[in-house]
Enzyme design. Structure first.
Site, mmCIF file in Angstrom:
data_model
loop_
_atom_site.group_PDB
_atom_site.id
_atom_site.type_symbol
_atom_site.label_atom_id
_atom_site.label_comp_id
_atom_site.label_asym_id
_atom_site.label_seq_id
_atom_site.Cartn_x
_atom_site.Cartn_y
_atom_site.Cartn_z
ATOM 1 N N ILE A 196 -3.673 20.091 -61.046
ATOM 2 C CA ILE A 196 -4.817 20.947 -60.718
ATOM 3 C C ILE A 196 -5.838 20.839 -61.849
ATOM 4 O O ILE A 196 -5.496 20.973 -63.020
ATOM 5 C CB ILE A 196 -4.335 22.399 -60.567
ATOM 6 C CG1 ILE A 196 -3.489 22.525 -59.301
ATOM 7 C CG2 ILE A 196 -5.498 23.370 -60.561
ATOM 8 C CD1 ILE A 196 -2.877 23.886 -59.114
ATOM 9 N N CYS A 197 -7.085 20.602 -61.485
ATOM 10 C CA CYS A 197 -8.142 20.463 -62.498
ATOM 11 C C CYS A 197 -8.380 21.784 -63.221
ATOM 12 O O CYS A 197 -8.652 22.812 -62.593
ATOM 13 C CB CYS A 197 -9.445 20.018 -61.849
ATOM 14 S SG CYS A 197 -10.846 20.139 -62.973
ATOM 15 N N ILE A 198 -8.336 21.750 -64.529
ATOM 16 C CA ILE A 198 -8.443 22.995 -65.303
ATOM 17 C C ILE A 198 -9.808 23.657 -65.173
ATOM 18 O O ILE A 198 -9.904 24.882 -65.029
ATOM 19 C CB ILE A 198 -8.074 22.767 -66.788
ATOM 20 C CG1 ILE A 198 -8.043 24.097 -67.538
ATOM 21 C CG2 ILE A 198 -9.040 21.809 -67.470
ATOM 22 C CD1 ILE A 198 -7.347 24.011 -68.873
#
Lengths: 102, 136, 130, 130, 102, 136
Positions: free
Chosen positions: D77-79
């Protein structure tokens, strides 16, 4: 009775403005907000369709959204006026019903 | 709560399954039915695809909610306006739509069609004659 | 005049929650009432207290919570839409056996009936969505 | 052949996360490899363990977690996208002073570099979005 | 080199299919998925635009998405073939690059 | 990590501010620049609106990210392909776009334009000649 229609999509990508123009009744107002303000541009491939409705419909563009997108009054069709959020509220109050074209 | 009766119009402009709007619109209609308002549904643009028959969602693993439209009559939601031009533009005819009916209590419970095909002009007039318009 | 506001899209991804916020502020400033804001579809995600937008961006959850507190606006999140998307309050989390909740101050979770009621009781219903 | 999968929209609201899931299962079944699935934009919301879809609907978070476990797929998941939208793991929650986290089992939070790396290392990058 | 293009939007609402058709190169494949499968319908206002490209482009529709929407093979344009998810994977593998028109 | 050099194309088809895609696309491009790949950006359809000058977002309370496009040259992102037909359809000309430049290290750091106006046909050919295409 008159309706306030809001259109928030670019007419070049999505058919909301087209559908709104075809369903609005004479005397109604269309307020262009968010990406919908691109519908006010002159010299575009859809300008004529919009221009043809000015008069029987009132077409208004939201200034804060125009500014965000780098569009000033010189770039929009003659006959389209602009307003701010206070004006948006006033428009909503003075029409009988508000319909959003999402 | 509902002394006041308002004209509510639910405008459906989106196809089913690709996005959730059609399903969540239906959920509002079902809840709204309990409030005894004057309810109409409009199906224009891609919204007409919601009413097509033969939907089978097994292979995409998503719930098929098209049978729910057939239950609307029982909830006294009986006015489903479908725009003729939207059908034609999509190559559809009324034969492609589900048959939806309701029992008219004012007419000895006679079974009547819920779908009313209207022109774009009539649809515009219907929209202009509402108290509340909810768009999906 | 009494306005009801319906927000149908999540914060940041679509401008809807911003536009609704600016409309609501302008309505209050010009002497109108805002009874209730109803969050539906992805709009429920406006009400998570776990969002951390970049420091140089607006914080829509905090903006809405503050506006609601100042003007006593009822911020209602649709329960059915919220469950699908993982937006819970303490009670819902407990009832569903979840070990955490994420609702922000000033928001409450309730049913779709609150949207219909808002449509009935307000003079104008404004929809901001995608 | 090695596929990388990019999911750009949230579960239930758009069909993207479903389509990506069916594609991934078919790829694995027909002898291909799936290294990584990267969740960007509203796609990060697939990874919340707080969602409670209706009982007669699919549970996309659980489906992805199970598939990843079985086939050792890296779910990233992209931070930056996650922070905006309120999707946190335990470390991020602690670091940001938040009192809860909502990430589901099998997902991890990392940077956008993981997306670029996926583009470089996979034979084909497939995007599912809106 | 040949590309696999995926289109997941209804062509009646959104301009993705139109843009894809105008950018795809001869020999490319367009796979219609999700709401994109409506682009395969015959007898619609956009059918001719699609039909004109069949041949120079390969146009394929995803069966599971067709079935979900109640569309069987009798309703789609001649020359558009259908496939399932396994076929989708095979198409992705055999083209050099995949481009999604969102 | 980056022994392999691939041709990456970022395709931008959406207008800024109405949705987040333009901003989050830019965030990928900035991170991606560190990977020493062969990077191009394509602006077609409403994506051309991302590059217009004079954007002022103060009144909508959203961050104005248009100055970031001017920084792309410093990240060695120097190939921004803008489609002529997309401009014309929207009533825009190149005068409406920001001037974006980079310093060419192979040419004594001469300042050169980053924006390359191409036809739809050329854009199609560019798209067909990539290893990885990311769409926003």
């Amino acid at each position: 009775m008159a309706s306030l229609h809001t259109v928030n999509k670019s007419p070049f990508s999505i058919n909301s403005l087209k559908s709104c123009l075809e369903h609005a009744n004479d005397g109604d107002t269309i307020l262009l907000i968010e990406d919908g303000i691109y519908g006010a541009l002159k010299g575009s491939e859809i300008s004529q369709i919009v221009a043809d409705k000015i008069g029987s419909l009132s077409i208004i563009a939201l200034e804060p959204d125009m500014k965000a997108r780098g569009i000033d009054s010189s770039k929009i069709l003659t006959g389209i006026i602009t307003t701010n959020y206070d004006g948006f509220v006033e428009l909503a109050a003075k029409h009988d019903v508000c319909q959003a074209w999402l | 709560m509902s002394e006041q009766v308002k004209k509510f119009l639910y405008v459906n402009r989106k196809a089913p399954y690709g996005t959730i709007y059609a399903l969540e619109s239906l959920e509002v209609v079902l809840i709204g039915a309990a409030f005894d308002q004057d309810v109409s549904l409009a199906f224009i643009d891609d919204g007409v695809f919601q009413l097509t028959k033969g939907q089978d969602t097994k292979e995409i693993g998503v719930k098929n909610f098209s049978p729910t439209y057939r239950a609307l009559g029982d909830y006294e939601v009986t006015k489903l306006y479908v725009e003729k031009e939207s059908l034609i533009e999509r190559g559809l005819s009324t034969d492609d739509l589900q048959e939806l009916t309701y029992e008219d209590e004012d007419d000895d419970w006679a079974e009547k069609p819920s779908i009313r095909i209207v022109s774009r002009k009539e649809m515009g007039e219907l929209m202009g004659n509402q108290d509340v318009v909810l768009s999906f | 005049m009494k306005f009801g506001i319906l927000i149908s899209e999540g914060p940041y991804t679509h401008q809807a929650a911003d536009s609704a916020y600016h409309f609501t502020k302008a309505a209050l400033k010009t002497g109108h009432e805002i009874d209730r804001v109803f969050f539906y579809h992805d709009g429920v995600n406006v009400g998570t207290r776990l969002s951390i937008p970049p420091q140089d961006e607006r914080n829509l959850q905090k903006d809405w919570s503050a506006l609601a507190k100042k003007h006593e606006i009822d911020l209602v999140i649709c329960i059915a839409a919220a469950q699908r998307r993982g937006l819970l309050d303490e009670n819902e989390a407990k009832r569903q056996g979840k070990d955490a909740n994420n609702i922000a101050e000033g928001f409450r979770i309730s049913g779709l009936g609150q949207l219909i009621e808002m449509g009935i009781k307000s003079d104008r219903l404004m929809t901001f969505g995608d």
